[in-house]
Structure formats: C-alpha cells, structure tokens
Write a protein that holds these residues in place. Structure first.
Motif, PDB file in Angstrom:
ATOM      1  N   SER A   1       0.847  -1.192   0.000  1.00 56.61           N
ATOM      2  CA  SER A   1       0.000   0.000   0.000  1.00 56.61           C
ATOM      3  C   SER A   1       0.881   1.240   0.000  1.00 56.61           C
ATOM      4  CB  SER A   1      -0.922   0.006   1.223  1.00 56.61           C
ATOM      5  OG  SER A   1      -0.151   0.173   2.393  1.00 56.61           O
ATOM      6  N   GLY A   2       0.279   2.366  -0.288  1.00 56.09           N
ATOM      7  CA  GLY A   2       1.018   3.630  -0.281  1.00 56.09           C
ATOM      8  C   GLY A   2       0.374   4.613  -1.234  1.00 56.09           C
ATOM      9  N   ARG A   3       0.864   5.857  -1.164  1.00 53.75           N
ATOM     10  CA  ARG A   3       0.371   6.859  -2.113  1.00 53.75           C
ATOM     11  C   ARG A   3       0.941   6.553  -3.492  1.00 53.75           C
ATOM     12  NH1 ARG A   3       1.902  11.545   1.985  1.00 53.75           N
ATOM     13  NH2 ARG A   3      -0.155  12.064   2.800  1.00 53.75           N
ATOM     14  N   SER A   4       0.061   6.549  -4.504  1.00 52.40           N
ATOM     15  CA  SER A   4       0.471   6.179  -5.867  1.00 52.40           C
ATOM     16  C   SER A   4       1.709   6.944  -6.313  1.00 52.40           C
ATOM     17  CB  SER A   4      -0.641   6.492  -6.863  1.00 52.40           C
ATOM     18  OG  SER A   4      -1.818   5.849  -6.502  1.00 52.40           O
ATOM     19  N   TRP A   5       1.762   8.227  -5.953  1.00 54.50           N
ATOM     20  CA  TRP A   5       2.840   9.077  -6.489  1.00 54.50           C
ATOM     21  C   TRP A   5       4.126   8.980  -5.664  1.00 54.50           C
ATOM     22  CZ3 TRP A   5      -1.424  10.728  -3.814  1.00 54.50           C
ATOM     23  CH2 TRP A   5      -1.217  11.476  -2.663  1.00 54.50           C
ATOM     24  N   GLU A   6       4.081   8.224  -4.556  1.00 60.66           N
ATOM     25  CA  GLU A   6       5.295   8.107  -3.726  1.00 60.66           C
ATOM     26  C   GLU A   6       5.940   6.722  -3.786  1.00 60.66           C
ATOM     27  OE1 GLU A   6       4.155  11.353  -0.226  1.00 60.66           O
ATOM     28  OE2 GLU A   6       4.070   9.217   0.234  1.00 60.66           O
ATOM     29  N   ILE A   7       5.220   5.738  -4.297  1.00 59.97           N
ATOM     30  CA  ILE A   7       5.753   4.367  -4.320  1.00 59.97           C
ATOM     31  C   ILE A   7       6.949   4.310  -5.276  1.00 59.97           C
ATOM     32  CG2 ILE A   7       5.192   1.964  -4.924  1.00 59.97           C
ATOM     33  CD1 ILE A   7       2.252   2.702  -4.092  1.00 59.97           C
ATOM     34  N   GLU A   8       8.056   3.729  -4.780  1.00 60.17           N
ATOM     35  CA  GLU A   8       9.303   3.677  -5.567  1.00 60.17           C
ATOM     36  C   GLU A   8       9.134   2.733  -6.762  1.00 60.17           C
ATOM     37  OE1 GLU A   8      11.933   5.461  -5.048  1.00 60.17           O
ATOM     38  OE2 GLU A   8      11.401   6.303  -3.094  1.00 60.17           O
ATOM     39  N   PRO A   9       9.841   3.035  -7.882  1.00 61.21           N
ATOM     40  CA  PRO A   9       9.753   2.162  -9.056  1.00 61.21           C
ATOM     41  C   PRO A   9      10.083   0.701  -8.748  1.00 61.21           C
ATOM     42  CG  PRO A   9      10.973   4.156  -9.583  1.00 61.21           C
ATOM     43  CD  PRO A   9      10.681   4.215  -8.119  1.00 61.21           C
ATOM     44  N   GLU A  10      11.053   0.481  -7.825  1.00 60.19           N
ATOM     45  CA  GLU A  10      11.446  -0.906  -7.500  1.00 60.19           C
ATOM     46  C   GLU A  10      10.268  -1.652  -6.858  1.00 60.19           C
ATOM     47  OE1 GLU A  10      13.113   1.848  -6.531  1.00 60.19           O
ATOM     48  OE2 GLU A  10      14.784   1.683  -7.950  1.00 60.19           O
ATOM     49  N   ALA A  11       9.490  -0.943  -6.042  1.00 61.16           N
ATOM     50  CA  ALA A  11       8.341  -1.586  -5.387  1.00 61.16           C
ATOM     51  C   ALA A  11       7.250  -1.894  -6.420  1.00 61.16           C
ATOM     52  CB  ALA A  11       7.796  -0.690  -4.279  1.00 61.16           C
ATOM     53  N   TRP A  12       7.004  -0.926  -7.339  1.00 63.81           N
ATOM     54  CA  TRP A  12       6.045  -1.180  -8.428  1.00 63.81           C
ATOM     55  C   TRP A  12       6.468  -2.421  -9.217  1.00 63.81           C
ATOM     56  CZ3 TRP A  12       1.463   0.784 -10.199  1.00 63.81           C
ATOM     57  CH2 TRP A  12       1.026   2.003  -9.663  1.00 63.81           C
ATOM     58  N   GLN A  13       7.808  -2.470  -9.530  1.00 60.94           N
ATOM     59  CA  GLN A  13       8.306  -3.560 -10.370  1.00 60.94           C
ATOM     60  C   GLN A  13       8.169  -4.906  -9.671  1.00 60.94           C
ATOM     61  OE1 GLN A  13       9.549  -2.823 -13.683  1.00 60.94           O
ATOM     62  NE2 GLN A  13       8.926  -4.978 -13.680  1.00 60.94           N
ATOM     63  N   ARG A  14       8.468  -4.945  -8.368  1.00 63.32           N
ATOM     64  CA  ARG A  14       8.380  -6.217  -7.624  1.00 63.32           C
ATOM     65  C   ARG A  14       6.930  -6.742  -7.615  1.00 63.32           C
ATOM     66  NH1 ARG A  14      10.930 -10.720  -6.313  1.00 63.32           N
ATOM     67  NH2 ARG A  14      10.278 -11.616  -4.349  1.00 63.32           N
ATOM     68  N   VAL A  15       5.981  -5.838  -7.354  1.00 63.14           N
ATOM     69  CA  VAL A  15       4.563  -6.261  -7.345  1.00 63.14           C
ATOM     70  C   VAL A  15       4.165  -6.728  -8.744  1.00 63.14           C
ATOM     71  CG1 VAL A  15       2.180  -5.568  -6.902  1.00 63.14           C
ATOM     72  CG2 VAL A  15       3.998  -4.692  -5.446  1.00 63.14           C
TER      73      VAL A  15
END
Ligand SMILES: NC(=O)c1ccc[n+]([C@@H]2O[C@H](COP(=O)([O-])OP(=O)(O)OC[C@H]3O[C@@H](n4cnc5c(N)ncnc54)[C@H](O)[C@@H]3O)[C@@H](O)[C@H]2O)c1
Length: 262
Positions: free
Chosen positions: A96-110
C-alpha cells in the motif's frame, strides 16, 4: 500407476493461505500436485501433509518473479510426470502507499509477482498443454475489478491479470485450443497477505486503510473452504469465479458509475 494416468496440477504460492488450500483441495480430488513457493519450510510441511493423502507431491522452491523460472518448472514437470493438466497462478503480494510516492522498484516487484508471473507461466505452459488440453486458473482479486485508494500497484497488476485472462481465453477459444481459463476475484480471505501492511498507527488515510483492510482480511472466508469452492467452479468450466457477494456489488457499482458518466 502409469505416468499418464494421474492428473497433474501445479500451484504457485502454495505454501500458505489460499494456495495451500488449492493444493489440499486438488490432492483430495486425486491430483498429483506440484507445489511452488519461496518458503521452503512451509512447503516441506505441506508436502508431508499431502503425501499422507496418498498423492504424488513434487516440491519446487522458486521465486515466480524470476522470468526463466516457468520454463525450468515446465521441464521438471514434464520429465517427472510427462504431462500437466491444471495450472493455478496464485502467488501474489499486497503493498500500500500513495500512488505518487511508491518507488519504481516496489512497483516492479509487485508487477513481477502478481502479473508477469501469470504471463510467463502461460508462455511456458500453454504450448505444452495445447494438444492434450487443460485448465489455467489465474488468481486476481476484487481489486482487479474495482480499484481502491492507496493500493495502486496491487490494483493495476490485478486489473492486468483480469485483462490477460480475458485475452488468453478468447484467443484459445478462437484458435480451437482446448485449454479453459478461469479468473478468480476474491474479496477477503483469512490469510497472512496483509502482514506486509502497517496496521499499527492509522495516522494517515493510507494507514487507516491498512488497518481496515487488515481487519477485513482477518475476518474473511476460511482459505481452505474458499479454495475448495473455487475448484468446484473451475471443474464446472467457469471463467469468472466471484465467490463473494461484495465483489458482485463492487462490479455493479463501478459499471453503473462508468455508464452514468458516459
Ligand atoms: N487473502 C485475501 O483476502 C485475498 C483477496 C484477493 C486476492 N487474493 C489473492 O490470492 C492470492 C493468494 O494470496 P493469499 O491471501 O493466500 O496470500 P498469502 O500471503 O497467505 O500467501 C501467498 C503465498 O505466495 C507466496 N509467494 C509470495 N511471493 C512469492 C514469489 N515471489 N514466488 C513464489 N511464491 C511467492 C508466499 O510465500 C505465500 O506462501 C494472491 O494472488 C492474492 O493477491 C487474496
């Protein structure tokens, strides 16, 4: 028993939660089960439990985010069993988190775990099941049909799983390939998936959502009962598997919103 007499199923994310329920349900239905997870210890206890039911169990410790993993898995399964009848792409994580604050690495892992694993799985398994036929079950979420705030990577990837399943199913049907697809969209099932959320403080709107979601999941459907109902519907050949009433309501409400604004 000859190599090709027993049906063979593979379940990813089988060590815990809904995946463990799928593995148990399939073993009770007489499948040889290939159980895949990153948690070797929990896989070991599941293997002993399933073997006591008298079925063959093949344990594979594997990260589904590894793009080459499914080709290796397919080769192992074919050399051990000579066939594959059912694939359950279940492994998934929640952040979870604010869409505009989530790091690219976290987006990529999910994305790697929730979405690309299902794509890579089909790239490996569709060609080897195309002649004999079979079933592929993709586990998406209510979040793949109606998006909620502070869950952007989860919802984006689960929408992706739903869209991928729709495309794949239509292509297989159009090309006369006898593989049936099911997409499962659960609401709350009582598993450890929310353990990664910070449900401790509730100081920000995101933290309040974490707390509410953690509570909702802790009060959700029993994972074994849920998995068994899903397998009943898979065996009936259903594409959409929406067990929970709140998922039906969310789909109706989203559709009404879209049409009201159109
Ligand atoms: N529990 C719910 O309320 C709920 C609701 C909607 C959708 N889902 C979906 O159901 C699926 C199963 O979730 P769950 O609730 O059982 O979660 P869970 O956390 O209890 O179990 C997930 C399993 O996947 C494994 N896993 C995680 N990352 C992996 C990786 N990279 N490679 C291999 N295995 C990995 C974990 O070790 C664990 O055994 C997920 O796709 C999830 O998004 C769950």
């Amino acid at each position: 028993m000859k190599k090709d007499e027993q049906s063979v199923a593979v379940v990813t994310g089988a060590a815990r939660g809904i995946g463990r329920g799928f593995a148990r349900s399939l073993a009770r239905r007489g499948y040889a089960v290939v159980i895949v997870d990153i948690d070797a210890v929990a896989l070991g206890s599941l293997q002993s439990e399933l073997e006591s039911l008298g079925v063959q169990v093949f344990t594979v410790v594997q990260d589904v985010a590894d793009p080459g993993a499914f080709n290796r898995l397919r080769d192992h399964i074919l050399s051990r069993f000579g066939k594959l009848d059912l694939v359950v792409n279940n492994a998934g994580i929640l952040t979870s988190g604010r869409s505009w604050e989530i790091e690219p690495e976290a987006w990529q892992r999910v994305a790697n775990i929730n979405l690309w694993s299902a794509v890579n799985s089909s790239r490996a398994f569709v060609p080897c099941m195309a002649k004999s036929g079979g079933r592929i079950v993709n586990v998406a979420s209510m979040g793949g049909l109606a998006a909620g705030p502070w869950l952007a990577p989860y919802c984006v990837t689960k929408y992706g799983v739903v869209a991928f399943s729709e495309c794949l199913s239509a292509e297989l049907e159009a090309e006369g390939i006898p593989i049936r697809i099911s997409v499962v969209c659960p609401s709350a099932v009582r598993t450890g998936i929310a353990d990664s959320l910070d449900a401790s403080s509730g100081e920000s709107p995101c933290e309040s959502m974490d707390t509410a979601l953690t509570k909702m999941i802790s009060e959700g459907t029993d994972p074994d009962a849920f998995a068994d109902r899903v397998m009943d519907e898979v065996q009936q050949g259903k594409f959409w598997i929406l067990i929970h009433d709140d998922v039906h309501e969310a789909v109706k409400s989203r559709t009404a919103d879209i049409l009201a604004n159109a």
